[in-house]
Design an enzyme around this catalytic site. Sequence first.
Site, PDB file in Angstrom:
ATOM      1  N   LYS A 198      35.148  33.539  42.129  1.00 22.93           N
ATOM      2  CA  LYS A 198      36.510  33.733  41.729  1.00 22.93           C
ATOM      3  C   LYS A 198      37.566  32.844  42.301  1.00 22.93           C
ATOM      4  CE  LYS A 198      39.803  37.669  40.914  1.00 22.93           C
ATOM      5  NZ  LYS A 198      39.987  39.050  41.184  1.00 22.93           N
ATOM      6  N   LYS A 251      35.479  32.615  37.430  1.00 27.89           N
ATOM      7  CA  LYS A 251      36.614  32.982  36.682  1.00 27.89           C
ATOM      8  C   LYS A 251      37.704  31.963  37.724  1.00 27.89           C
ATOM      9  CE  LYS A 251      40.265  36.692  36.979  1.00 27.89           C
ATOM     10  NZ  LYS A 251      40.542  38.065  37.465  1.00 27.89           N
TER      11      LYS A 251
HETATM   12 ZN    ZN Z   1      42.158  42.311  43.540  1.00 28.08          ZN
END
Ligand code: ZN
Length: 330
Positions: A198, A251
């Site tokens: 992420k 992501k």
């Molecule tokens: Zn968070």
Amino acid sequence: MKEHTYAFKRLRRLRYNPIIRDMVRETELLKTDLIYPLFVMPGEKVKNPVKSMPGVFQFSVDTLVEECKEVRDLGIPAVILFGIPSHKDEQGSEAYDPNGIVQKAIRAIKKEVNDLLIITDVCMCEYTSHGHCGLLDGEEILNDETLTLLAKEAVSHAEAGADMVAPSDMMDGRVLAIRKALDYKGFTKIPIMSYAAKYSSGYYGPFRDAAESTPAFGDRRSHQMDIGNINEALREVEADIEEGADIVMVKPAGPYLDVIRKVKERFEMPTTAYQVSGEYAMIKAAGQNNWIDEERVMLESLTAIKRAGADMFLTYFAKDVAKWIDKNRK
Ligand SMILES: [Zn+2]
């Protein structure tokens, strides 16, 4: 002398006839690819539009259940829930409260719509008064102390009836902590979808309006990944797999197709990608201005994410895609 030394290939041969084009298409969007993100907040009959994300709403539990019925009827197999609590504090205690907003939502959905898979976002930032993803010491986010809370949060989601948990915080060791806690409580069959790679991305802006989780100071660069790194993404994914992740996520999705491809090829794991709020907002805004054909770009963006190697994806377009599939495929 050979006659065809300079012969060229007629690759267009398969493109003239639409039937043939359909036959040779390599990547096709399916309803089973879709995971629909939903935001739930306290109250009744609430359906607040999120300004920066046209078509996305904050729901109260009752309207959320209605929304889930519609999602299920469209053939979307799964939703992921994000909670907006009634009360925020330094420890983010509503995150692991059995009567917290997400826990209530899970129970209500399971009662009325039991054939929809419920995944829950596991993080502290929606629940802490400072908006950070963990416990703080001054302005530093504490890693190991946060793990205990994340494990409690995941267990409380499972106890409420969640089918899968998805830790999104990017603390080191959270997958292991959550796996151990779930197993200890007997939830050995609950899979973990980990937000493994992420990035600290500018594309998350509109989400923070929707989830009301903007940090009170600073940013998330001490735990989310630097945008320039891909080798580090592979180390992150590998660590999560070793700790027990069942599905790994990249992501954002669209700007990180190279990462999705590498993760899929390297680990051959079920891989998911999150087409985040900013990706959605840009397509929506340009579409509303008639600067692009929104439907076409929606389909193209998601086809690219799948072509890169994602087996499934989280997208705010899930309902639109499901409707498009119903309309266009026999
Ligand atoms: Zn968070």
